[in-house]
Design an enzyme around this catalytic site. Sequence first.
Site, PDB file in Angstrom:
ATOM      1  N   VAL A  55     -35.901  32.875  42.990  1.00 40.52           N
ATOM      2  CA  VAL A  55     -36.145  33.218  44.399  1.00 40.52           C
ATOM      3  C   VAL A  55     -34.834  33.172  45.196  1.00 40.52           C
ATOM      4  O   VAL A  55     -34.537  34.061  46.005  1.00 40.52           O
ATOM      5  CB  VAL A  55     -37.155  32.217  45.026  1.00 40.52           C
ATOM      6  CG1 VAL A  55     -37.313  32.464  46.503  1.00 40.52           C
ATOM      7  CG2 VAL A  55     -38.502  32.312  44.333  1.00 40.52           C
ATOM      8  N   ASP A  56     -34.068  32.139  44.958  1.00 44.47           N
ATOM      9  CA  ASP A  56     -32.805  31.927  45.666  1.00 44.47           C
ATOM     10  C   ASP A  56     -31.867  33.129  45.492  1.00 44.47           C
ATOM     11  O   ASP A  56     -31.320  33.672  46.469  1.00 44.47           O
ATOM     12  CB  ASP A  56     -32.163  30.663  45.061  1.00 44.47           C
ATOM     13  CG  ASP A  56     -31.164  30.002  45.982  1.00 44.47           C
ATOM     14  OD1 ASP A  56     -31.077  30.413  47.159  1.00 44.47           O
ATOM     15  OD2 ASP A  56     -30.487  29.068  45.528  1.00 44.47           O
ATOM     16  N   GLY A  88     -40.307  27.578  38.460  1.00 41.87           N
ATOM     17  CA  GLY A  88     -39.483  28.507  37.677  1.00 41.87           C
ATOM     18  C   GLY A  88     -38.460  27.718  36.875  1.00 41.87           C
ATOM     19  O   GLY A  88     -38.797  26.975  35.954  1.00 41.87           O
TER      20      GLY A  88
HETATM   21  P1  ADP Z   1     -37.282  26.604  41.109  1.00 40.72           P
HETATM   22  O1  ADP Z   1     -35.815  26.410  40.788  1.00 40.72           O
HETATM   23  O2  ADP Z   1     -37.723  25.820  42.325  1.00 40.72           O
HETATM   24  O3  ADP Z   1     -38.157  26.426  39.915  1.00 40.72           O
HETATM   25  P2  ADP Z   1     -37.394  29.539  40.911  1.00 40.72           P
HETATM   26  O4  ADP Z   1     -36.874  30.500  41.916  1.00 40.72           O
HETATM   27  O5  ADP Z   1     -36.749  29.499  39.569  1.00 40.72           O
HETATM   28  O6  ADP Z   1     -37.378  28.113  41.647  1.00 40.72           O
HETATM   29  O7  ADP Z   1     -38.947  29.813  40.670  1.00 40.72           O
HETATM   30  C1  ADP Z   1     -39.977  29.456  41.544  1.00 40.72           C
HETATM   31  C2  ADP Z   1     -41.139  30.422  41.356  1.00 40.72           C
HETATM   32  O8  ADP Z   1     -40.854  31.642  42.028  1.00 40.72           O
HETATM   33  C3  ADP Z   1     -41.418  30.806  39.911  1.00 40.72           C
HETATM   34  O9  ADP Z   1     -42.832  30.795  39.728  1.00 40.72           O
HETATM   35  C4  ADP Z   1     -40.845  32.210  39.786  1.00 40.72           C
HETATM   36  O10 ADP Z   1     -41.553  32.993  38.843  1.00 40.72           O
HETATM   37  C5  ADP Z   1     -41.077  32.754  41.172  1.00 40.72           C
HETATM   38  N1  ADP Z   1     -40.180  33.834  41.628  1.00 40.72           N
HETATM   39  C6  ADP Z   1     -38.999  34.246  41.137  1.00 40.72           C
HETATM   40  N2  ADP Z   1     -38.493  35.252  41.877  1.00 40.72           N
HETATM   41  C7  ADP Z   1     -39.396  35.497  42.875  1.00 40.72           C
HETATM   42  C8  ADP Z   1     -39.470  36.412  43.976  1.00 40.72           C
HETATM   43  N3  ADP Z   1     -38.521  37.315  44.213  1.00 40.72           N
HETATM   44  N4  ADP Z   1     -40.562  36.340  44.798  1.00 40.72           N
HETATM   45  C9  ADP Z   1     -41.542  35.426  44.587  1.00 40.72           C
HETATM   46  N5  ADP Z   1     -41.526  34.535  43.585  1.00 40.72           N
HETATM   47  C10 ADP Z   1     -40.476  34.572  42.732  1.00 40.72           C
END
Ligand code: ADP
Length: 168
Positions: free
Chosen positions: A32-33, A123
């Site tokens: 997401v970041d 994630g």
């Molecule tokens: P964390 O490091 O907190 O685990 P992540 O970004 O790796 O955060 O993942 C958090 C969740 O967001 C996961 O379920 C992942 O599949 C999901 N995710 C990844 N990219 C996106 C996006 N663009 N929009 C919504 N959800 C997303």
Amino acid sequence: MRITLVQGDITEQRADAIVNAANSSLLGGGGVDGAIHRRGGPEILAECRALRASAYDKGLPTGQAVATTAGRLPARWVIHTVGPVYSRSEDRSHLLASCYRASLGVAAELGAHTVAFPAISTGIYGWPLDDGARIALKTVRETPAPGIEEVSFVLFDATAYAEFDRAL
Ligand code: ADP
């Protein structure tokens, strides 16, 4: 407060505030970041750097939340929060709950009416989806958030959507 589930990409949401599953550096990462900084443009990162230089020289602690504007994204604000890394040996659920509570608190202070959350920590940080969904929904439901009319959970794929749907 209405709670809705959406399958999609959080960067495309028109909510007043979207929540970023950030890491404590606030300087970007994967998941997401990465998507938020890629699509939102350099302004968000510049604000994050300023936050690091002022209030958070050691980084944003796990479970806390802080806002920036949203650059080129359709949302007005991005609320950055740092989820806990999942651990089998230590119960860190209070930190995951704290991310949702703190983000809602920041959203209410900003005057947001609509907030979109990703499934924080599920994630790269390895939290099991079923438990992550349960904590997310329970915490949001139990947190008073003045002025917030709608909270949506934006789930990236069908599996995550199904887990949230079951938990709801
Ligand atoms: P964390 O490091 O907190 O685990 P992540 O970004 O790796 O955060 O993942 C958090 C969740 O967001 C996961 O379920 C992942 O599949 C999901 N995710 C990844 N990219 C996106 C996006 N663009 N929009 C919504 N959800 C997303």
